[in-house]
Design an enzyme around this catalytic site. Sequence first.
Site, mmCIF file in Angstrom:
data_model
loop_
_atom_site.group_PDB
_atom_site.id
_atom_site.type_symbol
_atom_site.label_atom_id
_atom_site.label_comp_id
_atom_site.label_asym_id
_atom_site.label_seq_id
_atom_site.Cartn_x
_atom_site.Cartn_y
_atom_site.Cartn_z
ATOM 1 N N HIS A 164 -12.572 -68.242 38.844
ATOM 2 C CA HIS A 164 -11.924 -68.079 37.541
ATOM 3 C C HIS A 164 -10.784 -67.093 37.677
ATOM 4 C CE1 HIS A 164 -11.427 -67.476 33.243
ATOM 5 N NE2 HIS A 164 -12.076 -68.615 33.121
ATOM 6 N N ASP B 90 -18.159 -74.319 33.695
ATOM 7 C CA ASP B 90 -18.326 -75.748 33.969
ATOM 8 C C ASP B 90 -19.448 -76.054 34.946
ATOM 9 O OD1 ASP B 90 -16.181 -76.625 32.337
ATOM 10 O OD2 ASP B 90 -14.806 -75.773 33.805
HETATM 11 C C1 LIG Z 1 -10.223 -71.615 38.098
HETATM 12 C C2 LIG Z 1 -9.204 -71.488 39.208
HETATM 13 C C3 LIG Z 1 -8.093 -72.519 38.944
HETATM 14 C C4 LIG Z 1 -8.593 -70.086 39.188
HETATM 15 O O1 LIG Z 1 -7.477 -70.126 39.959
HETATM 16 P P1 LIG Z 1 -6.618 -68.848 40.422
HETATM 17 O O2 LIG Z 1 -6.926 -67.667 39.603
HETATM 18 O O3 LIG Z 1 -5.215 -69.320 40.459
HETATM 19 O O4 LIG Z 1 -7.162 -68.565 41.865
HETATM 20 P P2 LIG Z 1 -6.644 -69.245 43.183
HETATM 21 O O5 LIG Z 1 -6.746 -70.708 43.040
HETATM 22 O O6 LIG Z 1 -5.322 -68.654 43.519
HETATM 23 O O7 LIG Z 1 -7.721 -68.739 44.209
HETATM 24 C C5 LIG Z 1 -7.748 -67.431 44.777
HETATM 25 C C6 LIG Z 1 -8.532 -67.518 46.090
HETATM 26 O O8 LIG Z 1 -9.887 -67.900 45.813
HETATM 27 C C7 LIG Z 1 -10.161 -69.187 46.413
HETATM 28 N N1 LIG Z 1 -10.890 -69.975 45.403
HETATM 29 C C8 LIG Z 1 -10.744 -69.922 44.054
HETATM 30 N N2 LIG Z 1 -11.560 -70.781 43.460
HETATM 31 C C9 LIG Z 1 -12.252 -71.389 44.437
HETATM 32 C C10 LIG Z 1 -13.229 -72.394 44.434
HETATM 33 N N3 LIG Z 1 -13.661 -72.934 43.298
HETATM 34 N N4 LIG Z 1 -13.722 -72.830 45.618
HETATM 35 C C11 LIG Z 1 -13.292 -72.286 46.760
HETATM 36 N N5 LIG Z 1 -12.348 -71.321 46.840
HETATM 37 C C12 LIG Z 1 -11.830 -70.887 45.680
HETATM 38 C C13 LIG Z 1 -8.799 -69.813 46.698
HETATM 39 O O9 LIG Z 1 -8.868 -70.745 47.747
HETATM 40 C C14 LIG Z 1 -7.985 -68.590 47.047
HETATM 41 O O10 LIG Z 1 -8.337 -68.205 48.352
HETATM 42 P P3 LIG Z 1 -7.298 -67.371 49.289
HETATM 43 O O11 LIG Z 1 -7.099 -66.046 48.606
HETATM 44 O O12 LIG Z 1 -8.002 -67.277 50.594
HETATM 45 O O13 LIG Z 1 -6.047 -68.193 49.318
HETATM 46 C C15 LIG Z 1 -9.842 -71.738 40.584
HETATM 47 O O14 LIG Z 1 -10.882 -70.804 40.794
HETATM 48 C C16 LIG Z 1 -10.361 -73.155 40.742
HETATM 49 O O15 LIG Z 1 -9.575 -74.066 41.053
HETATM 50 N N6 LIG Z 1 -11.699 -73.398 40.531
HETATM 51 C C17 LIG Z 1 -12.272 -74.711 40.660
HETATM 52 C C18 LIG Z 1 -12.019 -75.530 39.403
HETATM 53 C C19 LIG Z 1 -12.852 -75.063 38.246
HETATM 54 O O16 LIG Z 1 -14.061 -74.936 38.337
HETATM 55 N N7 LIG Z 1 -12.168 -74.852 37.115
HETATM 56 C C20 LIG Z 1 -12.821 -74.443 35.872
HETATM 57 C C21 LIG Z 1 -12.412 -73.068 35.475
HETATM 58 S S1 LIG Z 1 -13.334 -72.528 34.073
#
Ligand SMILES: CC(C)(COP(=O)(O)OP(=O)(O)OC[C@H]1O[C@@H](n2cnc3c(N)ncnc32)[C@H](O)[C@@H]1OP(=O)(O)O)[C@@H](O)C(=O)NCCC(=O)NCCS
Length: 380
Positions: free
Chosen positions: A262, A316
């Site tokens: 998140h 979720d």
């Molecule tokens: C919610 C979300 C979009 C937040 O994104 P964000 O704040 O932009 O974080 P990032 O996508 O930049 O991720 C930061 C780091 O954590 C990792 N990470 C974040 N969520 C992850 C996940 N669900 N699984 C694996 N790795 C994850 C990323 O790969 C990144 O790693 P790095 O620092 O080595 O590059 C992201 O956690 C995600 O895509 N989650 C899965 C989808 C989901 O469940 N969404 C519902 C949200 S309520």
Amino acid sequence: MTSTPAFVPGLAGIPAVESSISFIDGQVGILEYRGIPIEVLAEHSTFEETAYLLLYGSLPNEAELNRFRGRLSARRKLPDRLIETLRLLPGAGHPMLALQVGISILGMHSQRVNLKDRESMENAAIKIIGSLPSLVAAFERARKGLDFVQPKDGMDTAEAFLWMMSGEEPASVAVRALDAALILHAEHTMNASTFTARVVASSESDPYSVCAAAVGSLKGPLHGGANERVLDQLEAIGEAENVRPWVEERLSHKGKVMGFGHRVYKTKDPRSKVLQKLGNQVFEKLGGTPMYELALELEKVMEEKVGAKGICPNVDFFSGLLYQKLEIATDLFTPIFAIARCSGYMAHWMEQMPNNRIFRPTQVYQGAREARYVPMSERK
Ligand SMILES: CC(C)(COP(=O)(O)OP(=O)(O)OC[C@H]1O[C@@H](n2cnc3c(N)ncnc32)[C@H](O)[C@@H]1OP(=O)(O)O)[C@@H](O)C(=O)NCCC(=O)NCCS
């Protein structure tokens, strides 16, 4: 020369609005609506009362709540022509797209909203919040070739939705669980879809456009759409012994595990804790699911691998398991999220309008300047 502020991808950490609707402490795992902790609302409130709280800023007294419930209930009856239009939509299309269409048609059947008049805005907000469960159920029935089940007076949102979906009186444990899930999904500060709602609202567009646009944003798998993907993911994993190699493989190429991580929470999302508890209550009454054991194993392995980075279960992760037990189709999980979150969108719309200023951020331009227009005859 004017200096351009540094670009922040995803506007992370940049305040876009001032708001008093909800509050998050992502380090500790706190979510409050109008100052009231989400756990307290999930246990003691109802979706109707929570929607009132979000829209009006304080809890209703008994008379106010009953009036609000009656107004929402009255809005659940859809115009016949709207139901007929939903029937014409391709049944194989995603219900979130159908919901966007449905909200837009609802707007076409509605009077112009006076953005300077609080009562006119309230009426529109109530109409939209009241109609959403019917729009989702109407599309679900239409794609199955079934007639729309008219809502019954006196039923609140969760019960009415389950009734309109199946035409059968739902079990009280199912109604209570869905009601609490709606409370948990109703509002969540400046997430992508609420920000979308605010941006559309800021151009003084109508609330139907505000809501339809926000629903489009919510659909994405990085946002509300993740709940559907969690179940697909668990089905793909299949057996508990596959969890570890599946996670390792996914993380090895920086793949995302749906239902985890998140932007704000760096600990287990408080909503996922309540949903897990709710799921357990439903499984006790209606029978367990092997998927839940698989989910627990996935949580354990993820905690081991990436827990230290603050990547924990989000809202979720458990919601899909709960909805599956309520016999709701997987592609309706995100529309249920939308039914709930619409109350948050409308609260933000009403908060935005009195002191509105159109959103107009800047950009960091990286393209060419004063480029030559190449005539067609000279192009390769
Ligand atoms: C919610 C979300 C979009 C937040 O994104 P964000 O704040 O932009 O974080 P990032 O996508 O930049 O991720 C930061 C780091 O954590 C990792 N990470 C974040 N969520 C992850 C996940 N669900 N699984 C694996 N790795 C994850 C990323 O790969 C990144 O790693 P790095 O620092 O080595 O590059 C992201 O956690 C995600 O895509 N989650 C899965 C989808 C989901 O469940 N969404 C519902 C949200 S309520």
